[in-house]
Design a protein around this motif. Structure first.
Motif, short mmCIF file in Angstrom:
data_model
loop_
_atom_site.label_atom_id
_atom_site.label_comp_id
_atom_site.label_asym_id
_atom_site.label_seq_id
_atom_site.Cartn_x
_atom_site.Cartn_y
_atom_site.Cartn_z
N LEU A 139 0.96 -1.20 0.11
CA LEU A 139 -0.28 -0.19 -0.10
C LEU A 139 0.99 1.30 0.01
O LEU A 139 1.98 1.52 0.48
CB LEU A 139 -0.87 -0.08 1.23
CG LEU A 139 -2.19 -0.87 1.13
CD1 LEU A 139 -1.93 -2.36 0.94
CD2 LEU A 139 -3.01 -0.52 2.34
N PRO A 140 0.52 2.36 -0.57
CA PRO A 140 1.07 3.51 -0.46
C PRO A 140 1.72 4.04 0.90
O PRO A 140 0.55 3.97 1.82
CB PRO A 140 0.26 4.59 -1.34
CG PRO A 140 -1.20 4.15 -1.32
CD PRO A 140 -0.76 2.42 -1.26
N LYS A 166 -8.48 -5.75 3.93
CA LYS A 166 -9.15 -4.96 4.83
C LYS A 166 -8.26 -3.77 5.30
O LYS A 166 -6.93 -4.05 6.01
CB LYS A 166 -9.67 -5.64 6.02
CG LYS A 166 -10.42 -5.26 7.03
CD LYS A 166 -10.87 -6.16 8.04
CE LYS A 166 -11.73 -5.41 9.32
NZ LYS A 166 -11.89 -6.35 10.13
N THR A 167 -8.79 -2.68 5.16
CA THR A 167 -7.79 -1.41 5.53
C THR A 167 -8.94 -0.24 6.11
O THR A 167 -9.93 -0.15 5.59
CB THR A 167 -6.97 -1.02 4.35
OG1 THR A 167 -6.20 0.18 4.80
CG2 THR A 167 -7.65 -0.48 3.22
N PRO A 168 -8.50 0.61 6.95
CA PRO A 168 -9.22 1.47 7.42
C PRO A 168 -9.83 2.66 6.32
O PRO A 168 -10.92 2.95 6.30
CB PRO A 168 -8.37 2.37 8.36
CG PRO A 168 -7.38 1.45 8.81
CD PRO A 168 -6.95 0.54 7.58
N ALA A 169 -9.08 2.79 5.37
CA ALA A 169 -9.25 3.73 4.40
C ALA A 169 -9.10 3.19 2.70
O ALA A 169 -8.07 2.45 2.98
CB ALA A 169 -8.92 5.03 4.22
N VAL A 170 -9.66 3.28 1.74
CA VAL A 170 -9.33 2.46 0.52
C VAL A 170 -8.38 3.45 -0.15
O VAL A 170 -8.60 4.84 -0.28
CB VAL A 170 -10.61 2.36 -0.48
CG1 VAL A 170 -10.05 1.85 -1.83
CG2 VAL A 170 -11.55 1.42 0.24
N PRO A 171 -7.06 2.80 -0.47
CA PRO A 171 -6.09 3.74 -1.05
C PRO A 171 -6.31 3.89 -2.49
O PRO A 171 -6.94 3.13 -2.97
CB PRO A 171 -4.83 2.88 -0.80
CG PRO A 171 -5.22 1.53 -0.71
CD PRO A 171 -6.66 1.58 -0.16
N PRO A 172 -5.88 5.18 -3.14
CA PRO A 172 -6.08 5.24 -4.45
C PRO A 172 -5.43 4.17 -5.41
O PRO A 172 -5.87 3.75 -6.33
CB PRO A 172 -5.45 6.59 -4.72
CG PRO A 172 -4.47 6.86 -3.68
CD PRO A 172 -5.00 5.97 -2.68
N ILE A 189 -2.13 -0.86 -9.21
CA ILE A 189 -3.48 -1.21 -9.53
C ILE A 189 -4.40 0.09 -8.81
O ILE A 189 -4.14 0.27 -7.72
CB ILE A 189 -4.00 -2.79 -9.04
CG1 ILE A 189 -3.09 -3.59 -9.45
CG2 ILE A 189 -5.41 -2.74 -9.35
CD1 ILE A 189 -3.25 -4.95 -8.85
N ALA A 190 -5.07 0.58 -9.80
CA ALA A 190 -5.78 1.80 -9.29
C ALA A 190 -7.19 1.12 -8.46
O ALA A 190 -7.83 0.23 -8.92
CB ALA A 190 -6.32 2.58 -10.54
N LEU A 191 -7.45 1.57 -7.60
CA LEU A 191 -8.88 1.23 -6.72
C LEU A 191 -9.76 2.38 -6.70
O LEU A 191 -10.56 2.31 -5.87
CB LEU A 191 -8.36 0.88 -5.30
CG LEU A 191 -7.20 -0.23 -5.10
CD1 LEU A 191 -7.12 -0.48 -3.53
CD2 LEU A 191 -7.70 -1.45 -5.61
N HIS A 192 -9.71 3.06 -7.68
CA HIS A 192 -10.88 4.33 -7.69
C HIS A 192 -12.31 3.87 -7.83
O HIS A 192 -13.24 4.35 -7.43
CB HIS A 192 -10.79 5.07 -8.91
CG HIS A 192 -10.67 4.51 -9.98
ND1 HIS A 192 -9.64 3.93 -10.78
CD2 HIS A 192 -11.57 4.46 -10.99
CE1 HIS A 192 -9.83 3.45 -11.83
NE2 HIS A 192 -11.12 3.71 -12.00
#
Length: 197
Positions: A139-140, A166-172, A189-192
């Motif tokens: 993750l970034p 599973k993460t508190p916020a979806v990274p870009p 990989i973009a998660l937008h």
């Protein structure tokens, strides 16, 4: 008792490929199935192996002493992959399914003798062509996430790899890294389009 056919890995020449068939034809069995000594021997990890080391665990018998076997797999398998094959009605499917999940492998079930050739050929084709190995997700900013499965399995031609994150916020974006043909590989990989749940 457990007896190895060869002291270590050998090239897949015609001579070495014929030897196992002759050796198995000469075996005389008696008593029950002792998995632990054979598993310890297969996982001793002696000698360096070029490429991906793949261990195949095949049985038509019930697997007992699961927790000890799981412990041996965790302690000794290292970077190897474990593939289990259960034949007939006796194998302990819980053990046979869970053991490969510990170390990036799969379980193959063969219910009847007429399934042997097709299932084994499919498995061997798979083992011959790992497309991406040693996959890891980053993750970034060094953020941490919970992954399922914890260790991402290798990617084989024609088979998907599914990972839950599973993460508190979806990274870009996330970065997937691995080894392709012996060389480092990576893909962002973009998660937008991902939706929080």
């Amino acid at each position: 008792p457990t007896h190895p056919l060869f002291p270590g890995a050998l090239p897949a020449t015609a001579e070495y490929l014929r030897a196992p068939a002759r050796w198995v034809a000469g075996l005389r069995t008696s008593g029950g199935t002792e998995m632990l000594p054979a598993l310890q021997r297969a996982l001793d990890g002696r000698g360096r192996v070029q490429g991906v080391r793949q261990v195949i665990f095949l049985t038509d018998g019930a697997v007992g002493n699961e927790e000890r076997l799981f412990a041996v797999i965790r302690e000794r398998l290292g970077g190897s992959r474990l593939f289990t094959i259960g034949m007939g009605s006796a194998p302990n499917t819980h053990f046979m399914r869970e053991a490969p999940r510990l170390r990036r492998g799969t379980f193959t079930f063969i219910g009847t003798p007429n399934e042997v050739q097709d299932r084994m050929l499919a498995l061997f084709r798979k083992l011959e062509s790992p497309a991406l190995t040693d996959l890891r997700l980053e993750l970034p900013g060094g953020a941490v996430a919970e992954l399922l499965p914890e260790r991402i399995p290798d990617l084989y031609r024609g088979e998907p790899v599914v990972v839950a994150l599973k993460t508190p916020a979806v990274p870009p974006t996330i970065t997937l890294r691995g080894v392709l043909g012996g060389a480092p590989w990576e893909q962002s990989i973009a998660l937008h389009a991902a939706e929080p749940r």
